[in-house]
Write an enzyme that holds these catalytic residues in place. Structure first.
Site, short mmCIF file in Angstrom:
data_model
loop_
_atom_site.label_atom_id
_atom_site.label_comp_id
_atom_site.label_asym_id
_atom_site.label_seq_id
_atom_site.Cartn_x
_atom_site.Cartn_y
_atom_site.Cartn_z
N GLY A 82 0.80 -1.22 0.00
CA GLY A 82 0.00 0.00 0.00
C GLY A 82 0.83 1.26 0.00
O GLY A 82 0.46 2.25 0.63
N ALA A 139 3.73 3.09 -5.24
CA ALA A 139 3.55 2.31 -6.48
C ALA A 139 2.27 1.51 -6.44
O ALA A 139 1.49 1.49 -7.41
CB ALA A 139 4.75 1.39 -6.69
N GLY A 140 2.03 0.81 -5.34
CA GLY A 140 0.86 -0.05 -5.24
C GLY A 140 -0.45 0.70 -5.31
O GLY A 140 -1.38 0.30 -6.00
N GLY A 177 2.72 3.74 2.66
CA GLY A 177 4.08 3.32 2.38
C GLY A 177 5.14 4.21 3.00
O GLY A 177 4.87 5.08 3.83
N CYS A 236 9.82 10.53 2.40
CA CYS A 236 9.84 11.87 1.78
C CYS A 236 9.10 12.93 2.59
O CYS A 236 9.63 14.03 2.79
CB CYS A 236 9.20 11.81 0.39
SG CYS A 236 9.53 10.34 -0.56
N SER A 275 32.95 4.07 3.09
CA SER A 275 33.71 4.19 1.85
C SER A 275 33.55 5.59 1.25
O SER A 275 34.36 6.47 1.48
CB SER A 275 33.30 3.11 0.85
OG SER A 275 31.89 3.12 0.65
N HIS A 315 16.16 37.18 -13.30
CA HIS A 315 17.16 37.78 -12.42
C HIS A 315 16.49 38.55 -11.28
O HIS A 315 15.50 39.24 -11.51
CB HIS A 315 18.05 38.73 -13.22
CG HIS A 315 19.19 39.31 -12.44
ND1 HIS A 315 20.31 38.57 -12.12
CD2 HIS A 315 19.38 40.55 -11.91
CE1 HIS A 315 21.14 39.33 -11.43
NE2 HIS A 315 20.59 40.54 -11.29
#
Length: 596
Positions: free
Chosen positions: A122, A125-126, A160, A167, A324, A569
């Site tokens: 959910g 994407a889903g 999700g 996000c 790294s 500008h």
């Protein structure tokens, strides 16, 4: 009006069949003698739809039409013998294209499956796939389940990662940190500001969580309104058409013609003593019921750097541990500039270092032992919070994919250009698929396009190239297209020209903010039209700056077009139109002033 090819054609032909076969309809079924009780365009479309309905109900054996065991049928359409008359052809109906589409058994009319489509997951994407499939006539269920985090037991609602622990809360906390910075800069602009002003972590968390819960609620209502059945349960495959859903109240077996796997991923934990018992991840941070305090962020990907950035902006003491490189997968010149800008703001980086163990002391603080991987030197320090940001793992373990025959590659699912797995009726989208960008807008568009191909007759595929993205560090970094390293690898150093420059945002001057790391570059072909392969920008509101340029790049942007565009500008976005110095020239890319 092309009724036979509309997204509601399946429903339409069912209704038309009822009208055409009803004795009281007043419409004669003979194609050549339709009465005039209805307008001609309706009567001809109804006749066409009736023919389509009869064919749809009778035709089996095409791709996508299977019996309950999954075997394809082999019956020919009724009336398809050599002596059969040609079917009625509506003048605006592309029958050939329509017939080429898969024929599905509709569960609402006694088909073999409970649903046309079950979406597992959910998230972005889903949900996008499920809602789009319903709009195109499919009967859809969406299965969604969140396992509590191992350390704090954190859970969340539908939506999700992005909505709940990604996000959205990340951007809100980033904004909170920027506001704190702006408050302290306000004095330079003439505002009388209390020097003792500071953030309230608990109030911030409550505000963020209230917003998330409102999104959860709206999402549930939206699913209900769109007739997507929401099932809050953990799904595992029994076979390629059957799913076992583990619910709070027990178990439920459900079947579908097609499955879309969109389960996404969760943060990884290192395999060291105390990691799971005492460390947290981004899944816990945005609802943490105490102040983070002195925090060790282990990992220097975008999640780790973003979290360290907003924690510093909120007044805490983050340290970033790097095994790294910084921002793996991004342009490394830009990545090092981002890291340097964070160090300038007082965020230490422990380079070439890995954690060895985490122990909880009597006072509740965490003792972390770590080692330099180059020198072997060991050290330790005490922190209030340890945040793991070492990558994410695809949630394939609970799906029992071997039961369905689906191939797995490094805890992700490999798919082809149409998001199809190796099993004919099972697809995957979003962060769970192997080798594709793990970004919310990518997941949303890929999910929608998949649903349109499955149920709307579309052929459009997801284009995973040249996807723009932003790292929301204190000084943001946004990019689209190829990094300098990838461009050199793909085309060769002699065929690449890099236009670059530092710049000075006007709003930085009065508060005397550092402009040392405000930098941008365009990676382009050296000869010919000098097509732009990649654009990179470090500075304020980076995502807003790069979005429009992303559309230009995908449309074939060239250096000549870029530098001959009149900029607005004073903005930082206009700096792209002023790129005139190449790295190859060796000239100093630093401007003398904001307008030079």
């Amino acid at each position: 009006m092309n009724l036979c090819n509309s997204r509601f054609s399946v429903t339409f032909v069912r209704q038309c069949s009822t009208i055409l076969t009803s004795p009281s309809a007043g419409i004669i079924q003979n194609r050549g003698s339709l009465t005039t009780k209805v307008p001609h365009w309706i009567s001809s479309s109804l006749s066409c739809a009736h023919h389509t309905f009869q064919r749809t109900m009778n035709l089996t054996g095409q791709r996508g039409s299977r019996d309950s065991t999954g075997a394809t049928g082999g019956n020919a359409p009724a009336g398809s013998g050599a002596g059969a008359p040609p079917p009625f052809q509506h003048p605006h109906c592309d029958r050939a294209a329509m017939y080429a589409q898969p024929v599905r058994k509709m569960s609402t009319k006694g088909g073999s499956y409970d649903y046309d489509l079950i979406v597992i997951g959910g998230g972005s994407a889903g949900l996008a796939c499920a809602k789009e499939a319903v709009l195109n006539g499919a009967r859809v269920a969406c299965l969604d389940f969140v396992k509590p985090t191992p350390t704090l037991g954190t859970k969340w609602g539908v939506g999700g990662t992005c909505v709940n622990v990604g996000c959205i809360p990340k951007k809100l906390m980033h904004q909170a940190s920027l506001l704190g910075e702006a408050v302290h800069e306000a004095a330079a602009y003439g505002w009388n500001v209390d020097e003792k002003i500071k953030p309230d972590w608990h109030k911030l968390v409550q505000s963020v969580q209230n917003h998330i819960k409102s999104v959860n609620w709206v999402t549930r209502v939206d699913l209900r309104d769109k007739k997507v059945e929401y099932i809050n349960g953990l799904g595992s495959f029994v076979d390629s058409h059957t799913l076992l859903a583990k619910l709070k109240s027990g178990e439920r077996t459900i079947t579908a013609q097609t499955f879309v796997i969109a389960v996404g991923g969760r943060p990884r934990y290192p395999d060291i003593p105390g990691a799971v018992e005492y460390g947290i991840t981004s899944d816990d941070l945005f609802s943490l019921d105490r102040e983070p305090g002195k925090t060790l962020v282990v990992g220097a990907g975008y999640i780790g750097l973003e979290c360290a950035g907003f924690l510093k902006g909120l007044g805490y003491e983050p340290t970033v541990m790097v095994r790294s490189i910084v921002l793996r997968g991004f342009d490394q010149q830009m990545a090092e500039l981002v890291a340097a800008s964070m160090e300038e703001r007082g965020i230490p980086f422990l380079r070439k270092t890995v954690p060895l163990s985490v122990e909880k002391q009597d006072d509740g603080k965490l003792l972390v032992k770590y080692k330099n991987v180059e020198t072997g030197e060991e050290a330790e320090d005490v922190y209030d919070t340890v945040l793991w940001a070492i990558g994410r793992k695809g949630l394939v373990d609970d799906l029992n994919l071997p039961n369905a025959g689906v191939t797995v590659q490094k805890d992700k699912i490999p798919v082809d250009s149409q998001e199809a797995t190796n099993v004919a009726n099972i697809y995957a989208v979003g962060d769970i698929i192997y080798g594709k960008p793990e970004l919310t807008p990518v997941a949303v568009l890929a999910g929608r396009l998949l649903a349109r191909r499955l149920y709307g007759g579309s052929t459009q595929r997801m284009d995973y190239k040249d996807v723009a993205t932003t790292v929301f560090t204190p000084l943001e970094y946004a990019c689209v297209g190829l990094s300098e390293e990838d461009a050199v690898k793909q085309f060769g150093a002699d065929e690449i020209e890099v236009f670059h420059g530092y710049y000075k945002p006007t709003e930085f001057f009065i508060p005397q903010k550092s402009v040392r790391y405000c930098y941008l570059k365009a990676v382009a072909e050296r000869h010919g039209d000098q097509r732009v392969y990649g654009l990179h920008y470090i500075g304020p509101v980076a995502g807003e700056v790069i979005q429009g340029f992303a559309a230009a790049l995908k449309s074939g942007l060239t250096i000549n077009t870029l530098i001959n565009t009149v900029g607005i500008h004073p903005t930082t976005a206009e700096e792209f139109t002023r790129l005139a110095i190449t790295k190859r020239s060796g000239l100093d890319p630093t401007p003398a002033s904001c307008c030079s």
